[in-house]
Design a protein around this motif. Structure first.
Motif, short mmCIF file in Angstrom:
data_model
loop_
_atom_site.label_atom_id
_atom_site.label_comp_id
_atom_site.label_asym_id
_atom_site.label_seq_id
_atom_site.Cartn_x
_atom_site.Cartn_y
_atom_site.Cartn_z
N GLY A 191 69.89 -25.77 18.86
CA GLY A 191 69.57 -26.92 19.72
C GLY A 191 68.49 -27.79 19.10
N GLN A 192 67.48 -27.16 18.54
CA GLN A 192 66.41 -27.90 17.88
C GLN A 192 66.93 -28.63 16.65
N ALA A 193 67.78 -27.98 15.90
CA ALA A 193 68.35 -28.60 14.70
C ALA A 193 69.18 -29.83 15.06
N ALA A 194 69.96 -29.73 16.14
CA ALA A 194 70.78 -30.88 16.58
C ALA A 194 69.88 -32.02 17.01
N TRP A 195 68.82 -31.71 17.77
CA TRP A 195 67.89 -32.76 18.22
C TRP A 195 67.20 -33.40 17.01
N LEU A 196 66.72 -32.58 16.07
CA LEU A 196 66.01 -33.11 14.91
C LEU A 196 66.94 -33.93 14.01
N THR A 197 68.19 -33.54 13.88
CA THR A 197 69.15 -34.32 13.11
C THR A 197 69.23 -35.74 13.67
N HIS A 198 69.38 -35.84 14.97
CA HIS A 198 69.43 -37.16 15.63
C HIS A 198 68.12 -37.93 15.42
N ALA A 199 66.98 -37.25 15.58
CA ALA A 199 65.67 -37.92 15.42
C ALA A 199 65.48 -38.42 13.99
N LEU A 200 65.85 -37.63 13.00
CA LEU A 200 65.68 -38.03 11.60
C LEU A 200 66.56 -39.22 11.24
N LYS A 201 67.74 -39.28 11.83
CA LYS A 201 68.64 -40.42 11.56
C LYS A 201 68.05 -41.72 12.10
N GLN A 202 67.13 -41.63 13.05
CA GLN A 202 66.49 -42.83 13.62
C GLN A 202 65.33 -43.32 12.75
N LEU A 203 64.83 -42.47 11.86
CA LEU A 203 63.70 -42.84 10.99
C LEU A 203 64.24 -43.46 9.70
N ASN A 204 63.75 -44.63 9.37
CA ASN A 204 64.20 -45.34 8.18
C ASN A 204 64.12 -44.47 6.92
N LEU A 205 63.10 -43.65 6.85
CA LEU A 205 62.90 -42.81 5.68
C LEU A 205 64.06 -41.84 5.44
N PHE A 206 64.72 -41.40 6.52
CA PHE A 206 65.77 -40.39 6.40
C PHE A 206 67.15 -40.87 6.84
N SER A 207 67.26 -42.07 7.36
CA SER A 207 68.52 -42.54 7.98
C SER A 207 69.69 -42.63 6.99
N HIS A 208 69.43 -42.73 5.72
CA HIS A 208 70.48 -42.87 4.71
C HIS A 208 71.04 -41.54 4.22
N LEU A 209 70.44 -40.43 4.61
CA LEU A 209 70.85 -39.14 4.08
C LEU A 209 72.23 -38.74 4.58
N ASN A 210 73.03 -38.14 3.71
CA ASN A 210 74.33 -37.62 4.14
C ASN A 210 74.12 -36.26 4.83
N MET A 211 75.18 -35.69 5.40
CA MET A 211 75.04 -34.45 6.18
C MET A 211 74.58 -33.28 5.32
N ASP A 212 75.01 -33.19 4.07
CA ASP A 212 74.54 -32.10 3.20
C ASP A 212 73.03 -32.21 2.98
N GLU A 213 72.55 -33.43 2.72
CA GLU A 213 71.11 -33.64 2.52
C GLU A 213 70.34 -33.38 3.81
N LEU A 214 70.88 -33.84 4.94
CA LEU A 214 70.23 -33.58 6.23
C LEU A 214 70.16 -32.08 6.52
N ASN A 215 71.24 -31.37 6.27
CA ASN A 215 71.24 -29.92 6.50
C ASN A 215 70.22 -29.21 5.61
N TRP A 216 70.14 -29.64 4.34
CA TRP A 216 69.12 -29.07 3.45
C TRP A 216 67.72 -29.34 4.01
#
Length: 157
Positions: free
Chosen positions: A9-34
């Motif tokens: 649940g935390q990972a799903a929430w953080l994935t969404h939060a990171l996609k909202q931050l310009n610094l991380f919004s461009h990452l693909n799912m493999d990079e986000l999972n890492w």
């Protein structure tokens, strides 16, 4: 205090939060999972000191629950129960802190305390450095963030 790994649940929430931050919004799912695997969960009680001005900046945090006060001492004379505080900000769910000290490898520029029981996710410098080295867009966005924060600091003076 022992750091824990994120639950699903935390990972799903953080994935969404990171996609909202310009610094991380461009990452693909493999990079986000890492990146998600690189975060730790930290929880603190009300009043706990999270960061002290002058500490080494070794992590970036994203607030998951609760709230944090960012402050600097207003006067150098201690008063009963602490210092007079100059509040810079109150951070709540989804807001982040610690990026400049982490990025620039400079001491923390403010104190951060828990205003209530608070949980945040921490990404350590080693993981951030690895991401920037392997991802040119992350490096570019990091430089943009530094320029933006430097402009804010100049304006505040």
């Amino acid at each position: 205090m022992v750091a824990k790994k994120l639950d699903d649940g935390q990972a799903a929430w953080l994935t969404h939060a990171l996609k909202q931050l310009n610094l991380f919004s461009h990452l693909n799912m493999d990079e986000l999972n890492w990146l998600l695997d690189s975060f730790n969960v930290w929880s603190f009680k009300k009043g706990a000191a999270i960061i002290n001005n002058g500490d080494r900046g070794d992590f970036f945090g994203v607030v998951y629950s609760g709230s944090l006060e960012v402050w600097v001492p207003k006067v150098a004379i201690p008063v009963i129960g602490g210092f007079w505080r100059n509040r810079i900000a109150v951070l709540g769910k989804g807001e982040y802190f610690g990026e400049m000290a982490l990025i620039r490898d400079e001491p923390r520029s403010a104190n951060i305390s828990a205003l209530e029981a608070t949980t945040f996710f921490a990404l350590y410098k080693k993981a951030m450095d690895f991401l920037v080295k392997k991802n040119a867009t992350a490096e570019m966005r990091l430089k943009e963030l530094i320029e933006e924060r430097d402009a804010q600091r100049r304006w505040q003076r």
